[in-house]
Design a protein around this motif. Structure first.
Motif, PDB file in Angstrom:
ATOM      1  N   LYS A   1     -30.188 -26.065  14.614  1.00 23.48           N
ATOM      2  CA  LYS A   1     -30.994 -25.065  14.783  1.00 23.48           C
ATOM      3  C   LYS A   1     -31.886 -25.344  16.077  1.00 23.48           C
ATOM      4  O   LYS A   1     -32.292 -24.582  16.945  1.00 23.48           O
ATOM      5  CB  LYS A   1     -32.187 -25.160  13.625  1.00 23.48           C
ATOM      6  N   ASN A   2     -31.992 -26.643  16.713  1.00 22.96           N
ATOM      7  CA  ASN A   2     -32.638 -27.148  17.878  1.00 22.96           C
ATOM      8  C   ASN A   2     -32.063 -26.350  19.148  1.00 22.96           C
ATOM      9  O   ASN A   2     -32.583 -26.213  19.977  1.00 22.96           O
ATOM     10  CB  ASN A   2     -32.946 -28.376  17.845  1.00 22.96           C
ATOM     11  N   ASN A   3     -30.960 -26.152  18.834  1.00 25.11           N
ATOM     12  CA  ASN A   3     -29.995 -25.465  20.100  1.00 25.11           C
ATOM     13  C   ASN A   3     -29.819 -24.000  20.114  1.00 25.11           C
ATOM     14  O   ASN A   3     -28.754 -23.378  20.590  1.00 25.11           O
ATOM     15  CB  ASN A   3     -28.567 -26.210  19.932  1.00 25.11           C
TER      16      ASN A   3
END
Length: 731
Positions: A518-520
């Motif tokens: 999710k961070n990317n």
């Protein structure tokens, strides 16, 4: 000439008489050992003098005075001082900080009959005419633990009279002045003695009632002794760590016709290697070739299996076992497998809680588990011995006709065997998964696969692909959601990054569990997945495999534990950073408790080499190294050990085995070495949380346990195969 020897003898006799008279004279000197010995010095009156002696000096003086008709003489004085000096020189040194590995019984829980309150109060212990002053460490209604200065005259089994000094002053109850206790445990260091005293004589009902009432009143306001709970929790942690690394697949069978497949199959990542030669096909041929029918009457069967033939025989058939091993040596591609069966004795109703847990999310799966438990009768471990057959002389040629009568029949299942599952509780999912079949494109490097999902959540998905790639855990892959792209034009559903979190290689396919990174991903993409799941949630069937697998894992772990006959060894670092054998996991059937300390010391001497092997293994859940551990004990009680790599030729191995067979005792183990990482010791979050809750009561001990777990770097699982090698080399 004859007068000279007579005069010499007379002079010697005269001097001896003078010395005897000197030693027999009353002595005016005082023996004061205060500050000179570790033990407590009490005041004793004899010879019209007050002496300060510890228990050892007093008992010695009392014995010597008996020889001098109860008089305190110069001989008593000098002999006491000489004896004490000699005893002080011969006293053993204090035990080292880490004296050896801790042996933990992982299949039994420590039970106490009553509560134990941590409470310090002065007590006096009297053994005959010797008095000891100490303080309680904890108090129960039937036992106390007492710490006092170093004692030499107290022994296991001694009965002492205990006076509770403060309790008597507060209550004036006479029984608190001389309660009889028996010493059931005794520990010494250089300065102090700690003893556990038990009231085996409970005839004084007034004392029983008073102590029961005291413990009940103080249990709420004082700290309870939770040592038993802490020991049980540590035992559970090491058991869970061991189960995560089990090197043998487990089959759970019913006692019925050959047509019925296993009721369950459990396989840790470490154990998956045994099936690797068979995984390129769509049929799990190895399971079909296993001689499961022979295990109905036998507890151990040796089997040799290759792609074309399968032969097996019970271990009791000596000549057949030798032929099977020789046949295996002549067929390099074959596997030598030991199948060990254990009968299961349990009541299916004992697992009603787990069945209820599953029923709350899937009633059909709950009924399925309940039905399997009513049929379940046997557990079978599949142990691969192929690595131990290196450097064994081939022997006479064995053709298939010679062992044709031992050929096992192919077992045809009327339905597919169950998918293997890991025998540990999975990590609880952050979001619910739903059974969603949607086409996707999976990108792995330059390769592309058109696939269909098995289930999907807002943060992950599951799928399966053919075995064409070597995929490692945590590997990054990209996914295109082909159909879902028609639902939106605001976000791009291509090249979405995912990470492989778990995998299962089985039946010609790889099943993958992927987690979206999710961070990317942009916020709009994260919002889209949340939206699309929420919009269709009412029409979707949730995938509750995490709840079901966790409950079933608890069931089969509890069934497995009483049958564990291998031994788990855990390697860690001490406070100085030195590698050592930290813990030995013992069970009632693995005989770890029957081996003396010299055996474990011999294993510790091999730790440097074992550690280097573990150090060179990759940081992967399936990483392991299989070797042989050979040991024999000579007549002096010393053990000689060797690893498989120590034998460079079959002659060297044969010489070692002949020495082992002629020795007082010998052990041959299949040794599977596996690395540990920080995530292994932190994986069991529920047990870690329980450990942290005990920090308020036993902060130092909890800190020590957590440090030990953090410092674990590897383990070895030892499976005793001494009987097989004895059959082979004796013949």
């Amino acid at each position: 000439m004859a007068e000279q020897p007579d005069r010499k003898q007379q002079n010697q006799a005269f001097l001896q008489e003078l010395e005897r008279q000197r030693l027999n004279k009353p002595c005016n000197r005082v023996i004061d050992l205060r500050g000179k010995v570790a033990g407590e010095c009490q005041a004793y009156q004899f010879g019209e003098r007050t002496h300060y002696l510890d228990d050892r000096a007093y008992l010695l003086a009392r014995q010597l005075m008996a020889r001098f008709d109860g008089r305190y003489t110069i001989g008593v004085y000098e002999t006491v001082l000489k004896a004490l000096k000699k005893l002080a020189q011969s006293d053993p040194p204090p035990p080292p900080t880490h004296s050896g590995p801790q042996l933990i019984q992982v299949d039994e829980a420590l039970q106490r009959s009553g509560q134990r309150v941590v409470f310090s109060t002065p007590v006096r212990l009297r053994l005959e005419d010797v008095l000891y002053n100490g303080n309680t460490v904890d108090i129960a209604s039937r036992a106390i633990r007492v710490a006092l200065k170093r004692s030499y005259s107290l022994h296991l089994g001694d009965r002492v009279l205990v006076e509770f000094v403060d309790f008597y002053q507060q209550t004036s109850l006479p029984f608190l002045q001389q309660l009889p206790f028996d010493i059931i445990k005794l520990d010494h260091d250089a300065t102090y003695t700690t003893i556990v005293l038990s009231r085996t004589d409970n005839s004084d009902q007034a004392a029983n009632d008073w102590l029961e009432q005291w413990v009940t009143q103080h249990a709420g306001s004082r700290q309870l002794d939770i040592d038993n709970e802490l020991i049980n929790l540590v035992s559970q942690i090491y058991l869970r760590l061991w189960l995560r690394k089990l090197s043998a697949p487990l089959l759970w069978l019913a006692d019925s016709s050959d047509m019925q497949p296993p009721l369950a199959l459990h396989m840790m990542p470490t154990a998956a290697a045994i099936f690797e030669p068979w995984q390129q096909t769509k049929q799990t041929t190895l399971l079909e070739k296993l001689p499961l029918s022979l295990l109905k009457q036998q507890t151990a069967v040796l089997a040799v299996i290759d792609k074309e033939q399968s032969h097996a025989a019970p271990l009791g058939q000596t000549s057949t076992i030798n032929k099977l091993i020789l046949w295996h040596l002549q067929h390099p591609g074959s596997q030598l497998l030991l199948l060990k069966a254990h009968a299961l004795e349990f009541n299916p109703r004992d697992f009603s809680h787990e069945v209820t847990t599953i029923a709350a999310v899937d009633s059909e799966q709950a009924k399925n588990l309940q039905h399997r438990l009513t049929q379940l009768q046997q557990k079978v471990s599949i142990i691969d011995l192929t690595a131990l057959t290196a450097n064994i002389a081939p022997g006479p040629t064995i053709n298939s006709r010679q062992i044709s009568t031992f050929q096992t029949l192919k077992t045809f299942f009327d339905k597919e065997p169950p998918l293997p599952k890991p025998l540990h509780q999975p990590i609880q999912r952050d979001a619910v998964r739903f059974y969603i079949r949607t086409p996707i494109t999976l990108h792995i490097g330059d390769k592309h696969y058109q696939l269909e999902t098995l289930d999907v959540s807002a943060g992950g998905l599951a799928l399966k692909i053919p075995i064409t790639e070597k995929l490692e855990l945590n590997k990054r892959v990209l996914i295109d959601f082909d159909r879902w792209q028609t639902l939106t034009k605001k976000v791009k559903l291509q090249d979405i990054p995912y990470q492989i979190k778990n995998k299962l290689v089985w039946n010609g396919e790889i099943r993958l569990g992927l987690q979206r990174i999710k961070n990317n991903c942009p916020a709009s993409l994260n919002s889209f997945f949340d939206w699309v799941i929420a919009q269709n949630k009412s029409a979707l069937k949730p995938n509750n495999d995490d709840v079901i697998d966790a409950a079933e894992s608890r069931v089969f772990s509890e069934l497995l534990t009483p049958t564990l006959d291998s031994t788990g060894l855990f390697f860690g670092l001490d406070n100085n950073g030195h590698r050592h054998l930290e813990t030995i996991a013992a069970t009632r059937v693995n005989q770890a408790r029957t081996l003396d300390d010299s055996f474990w010391q011999a294993i510790s001497h091999e730790l440097t080499r074992l550690s280097e092997i573990i150090k060179n293994l990759p940081a992967d859940d399936s990483a392991h190294h299989t070797t042989g551990l050979y040991a024999y004990q000579n007549t002096n009680g010393n053990w000689t050990t060797a690893l498989e790599t120590d034998f460079h030729h079959s002659r060297e191995k044969a010489v070692f085995m002949q020495r082992a067979l002629a020795a007082a005792d010998f052990r041959i183990y299949l040794c599977v070495l596996m690395p540990f990482s920080a995530k292994d010791s932190e994986a069991e979050k529920n047990l870690s949380a329980q450990l942290m809750q005990m920090r308020q009561q036993r902060a130092h001990r909890v800190k020590q346990i957590r440090q030990q777990l953090t410092n674990l770097f590897g383990m070895a699982e030892l499976t005793d195969v001494s009987d097989i090698f004895k059959l082979l080399y004796q013949t």
